[in-house]
Write a protein that holds these residues in place. Structure first.
Motif, short mmCIF file in Angstrom:
data_model
loop_
_atom_site.label_atom_id
_atom_site.label_comp_id
_atom_site.label_asym_id
_atom_site.label_seq_id
_atom_site.Cartn_x
_atom_site.Cartn_y
_atom_site.Cartn_z
N TYR A 1 -13.30 -5.01 2.03
CA TYR A 1 -12.24 -5.65 2.56
C TYR A 1 -12.45 -6.96 2.30
O TYR A 1 -11.46 -7.90 1.63
CB TYR A 1 -12.23 -5.51 4.11
N ILE A 2 -13.68 -7.81 2.33
CA ILE A 2 -13.66 -9.27 2.10
C ILE A 2 -13.53 -9.65 0.59
O ILE A 2 -13.16 -10.77 0.48
CB ILE A 2 -15.27 -9.55 2.59
N ALA A 3 -13.83 -8.56 -0.28
CA ALA A 3 -13.71 -8.67 -1.84
C ALA A 3 -12.43 -8.44 -2.12
O ALA A 3 -12.26 -8.65 -3.42
CB ALA A 3 -14.65 -7.61 -2.56
N GLY A 4 -11.61 -8.08 -1.18
CA GLY A 4 -10.18 -8.30 -1.61
C GLY A 4 -9.82 -6.71 -2.20
O GLY A 4 -8.61 -6.54 -2.74
N ARG A 5 -10.64 -5.81 -2.05
CA ARG A 5 -10.23 -4.31 -2.63
C ARG A 5 -9.52 -3.28 -1.46
O ARG A 5 -9.94 -3.53 -0.38
CB ARG A 5 -11.42 -3.67 -3.16
N PRO A 6 -8.49 -2.83 -1.98
CA PRO A 6 -7.69 -2.05 -0.85
C PRO A 6 -8.55 -0.99 -0.39
O PRO A 6 -9.45 -0.21 -1.06
CB PRO A 6 -6.64 -1.32 -1.74
N LEU A 7 -8.70 -0.65 1.00
CA LEU A 7 -9.34 0.33 1.62
C LEU A 7 -8.46 1.54 1.64
O LEU A 7 -7.54 1.57 2.26
CB LEU A 7 -9.98 -0.05 3.08
N PRO A 8 -8.90 2.76 1.07
CA PRO A 8 -8.20 3.78 1.09
C PRO A 8 -7.59 4.32 2.50
O PRO A 8 -6.51 4.73 2.68
CB PRO A 8 -8.94 4.83 0.28
N GLY A 9 -8.40 4.00 3.42
CA GLY A 9 -8.16 4.39 4.88
C GLY A 9 -6.95 3.64 5.41
O GLY A 9 -6.39 4.15 6.39
N VAL A 10 -7.16 2.42 5.07
CA VAL A 10 -6.05 1.69 5.67
C VAL A 10 -4.53 1.81 4.84
O VAL A 10 -3.78 1.39 5.52
CB VAL A 10 -6.44 0.01 5.40
N VAL A 11 -4.81 1.81 3.51
CA VAL A 11 -3.53 2.19 2.80
C VAL A 11 -2.93 3.64 3.46
O VAL A 11 -1.59 3.54 3.30
CB VAL A 11 -3.91 2.26 1.15
N SER A 12 -3.94 4.44 3.55
CA SER A 12 -3.06 5.64 4.17
C SER A 12 -2.55 5.37 5.42
O SER A 12 -1.41 6.09 5.66
CB SER A 12 -4.38 6.63 4.20
N LEU A 13 -2.95 4.81 6.46
CA LEU A 13 -2.25 4.16 7.51
C LEU A 13 -0.84 3.43 7.41
O LEU A 13 0.09 3.68 7.96
CB LEU A 13 -3.15 3.38 8.61
N GLU A 14 -1.00 2.69 6.51
CA GLU A 14 0.26 1.87 5.86
C GLU A 14 1.17 2.98 5.42
O GLU A 14 2.25 2.56 5.61
CB GLU A 14 -0.14 0.84 4.90
N GLU A 15 0.81 3.80 4.80
CA GLU A 15 1.94 5.01 3.96
C GLU A 15 2.24 5.65 5.17
O GLU A 15 3.81 5.84 5.16
CB GLU A 15 1.26 5.73 3.04
N SER A 16 1.62 6.10 6.01
CA SER A 16 2.27 6.66 7.27
C SER A 16 3.04 6.12 8.20
O SER A 16 3.87 6.58 8.80
CB SER A 16 1.00 7.20 8.09
N ALA A 17 2.71 4.79 8.29
CA ALA A 17 3.56 4.14 9.14
C ALA A 17 5.07 3.84 8.50
O ALA A 17 6.00 3.68 9.07
CB ALA A 17 3.09 2.60 9.13
N LEU A 18 5.15 3.89 7.00
CA LEU A 18 6.27 3.90 6.32
C LEU A 18 6.97 5.04 6.40
O LEU A 18 8.30 5.36 6.79
CB LEU A 18 6.23 3.31 4.87
N ALA A 19 6.26 6.21 6.60
CA ALA A 19 6.74 7.60 6.39
C ALA A 19 7.32 7.97 7.92
O ALA A 19 8.56 8.62 8.07
CB ALA A 19 5.98 8.70 5.93
#
Length: 420
Positions: free
Chosen positions: A390-408
């Motif tokens: 996270y600090i290195a600026g790399r996307p976290l799959p677990g957070v990306v998954s939550l973001e996608e679910s929020a949209l859906a």
């Protein structure tokens, strides 16, 4: 800023909730008793938010082949002890026994499934959310649940079925721990009080260099203070010969990442050399004794195990005047008393600083906890690799998954998406 749904956006009363947690804990090799229950305590706020729901807990302990790979029965008992109420357990994950146990649940009850890493798909499927969603683990559990809550920040950098598989099947929201981690880390990364220091050490030098790169190039950090293996590498690249024994150690630790890490570190020093504070002295381990020497007196064919005393004083002073400190990794081989000085003084300075101090996960969090100074820090992360990513600026799959679910699913369960 992550745009995810939280428990504030949903009504969980009377619902069946899948709760993915990371309560992977250090165990006594002989008795399998808990040596540290910090991670179990960290999920209690989320569980308290779910007291009127049926809660099915997904968790893991270690991984196959390791001595501490066990069932989650002990975790269920320890969680029950901390909560003061029973936590049921089944030695199944998504088979008939687990389905029957879920079917018999009543509102307010907790059921912990067995170690999710005992499931073959959880071990074999990685970096493929679509395939994860098709696994029996995800399909069967999603069929009996109304909601998925991810509170496993320490696993958020993993793309496995139990972390990313549910996003298209049922609404997925962040638990209290997950949301708190994102908020606290964002405070340091998005709106740091100046000056902001990146204090990076340990032996995961490739990760630390990527963190340093992101923080310096992104204008997050004003200064980089390398310690441990990171300091040794940067000293060597600055023309200070650290000796073959130390250079070879770094090469062995980095393995296939050696060339790319060195290239990135060289570019970083070229672009931001004025912001990088290299040690002026180091401590060598000479026949078991601590010997401090100036870097100008290198090389020496002995392992460098700590910052030197003068460098520690400089670093401590910088930490105490900082507005924000992001620290990850020990300053040396802290397991040996004579070489723990740099790490201890560095952490003490963070505890005494009036700045906002963020402690990375893994060894750093454990050290802070053992020294009893966690309450003096701005934030102590529960995630090792996840925090670094996270600090290195790399996307976290677990957070990306939550973001996608929020949209859906956001329009189905709420009219607003809460940014944590």
């Amino acid at each position: 800023m992550a745009n995810v749904l939280t428990l504030d956006d949903v009504n969980v009363d009377g619902k069946t909730v899948l709760l993915r947690v990371d309560i992977n804990s250090p165990l006594d090799p002989a008795t399998k008793s808990f040596l540290d229950d910090t991670r179990i305590k960290a999920i209690l706020p989320t569980i308290q938010r779910l007291v009127k729901a049926k809660v099915i807990i997904l968790a893991h302990q270690s991984r196959p082949g390791k001595n501490d790979f066990t069932s989650t029965l002990g975790h269920a008992r320890e969680l029950g002890r901390l909560l003061g109420r029973p936590v049921k357990w089944t030695d199944d994950i998504h088979g008939d026994k687990a389905m029957a146990a879920i079917e018999s649940m009543e509102n307010g009850q907790l059921l912990m499934l067995n170690n999710v890493r005992m499931d073959e798909d959880e071990q074999s499927i990685k970096d493929d959310p679509a395939a994860s969603a098709e696994t029996q683990l995800v399909q069967k559990l999603a069929s009996v649940a109304d909601l998925y809550v991810n509170d496993a920040f320490a696993c958020a950098h993993r793309s496995t079925p139990s972390i990313v598989g549910f996003s298209t099947l049922i609404p997925c929201v962040a638990g209290e721990l997950m949301g708190n981690e994102i908020r606290k880390l964002d405070m340091a990364l998005e709106t740091p009080v100046r000056p902001c220091l990146a204090v990076l050490g340990g032996v995961k030098v490739d990760d630390s260099i990527q963190v340093a790169d992101n923080m310096l190039r992104g204008g997050i950090a004003d200064e980089l203070w390398p310690t441990g293996g990171v300091a040794n590498l940067l000293l060597d690249l600055a023309g200070i010969d650290i000796g073959d024994i130390n250079r070879n150690f770094l090469k062995n630790e980095l393995g296939d990442h050696w060339k790319t890490t060195v290239a990135q570190a060289r570019t970083l020093m070229s672009d931001y050399g004025s912001k990088i504070h290299l040690p002026v002295d180091v401590a060598a381990n000479i026949e078991g004794n601590r010997v401090d020497l100036k870097v100008k007196d290198l090389p020496i064919e002995a392992p460098l195990f700590d910052l030197g005393i003068e460098s520690i004083l400089y670093l401590s002073a910088a930490i105490k005047r900082a507005g924000t400190i992001v620290l990850n990794g020990p300053a040396g081989v802290f397991e040996i008393t004579d070489f723990a000085f740099g790490t201890v003084e560095m952490l003490n300075a963070c505890a005494e600083s009036s700045g906002y101090a963020v402690m990375g996960g893994g060894h750093t969090a454990t050290l802070v906890s053992k020294r009893g100074i966690a309450h003096k820090m701005g934030h102590v992360s529960t995630g090792g690799g996840a925090c670094l990513d996270y600090i290195a600026g790399r996307p976290l799959p677990g957070v990306v998954s939550l973001e996608e679910s929020a949209l859906a699913f956001s329009m189905d369960i709420t009219t607003t998406v809460d940014s944590v």
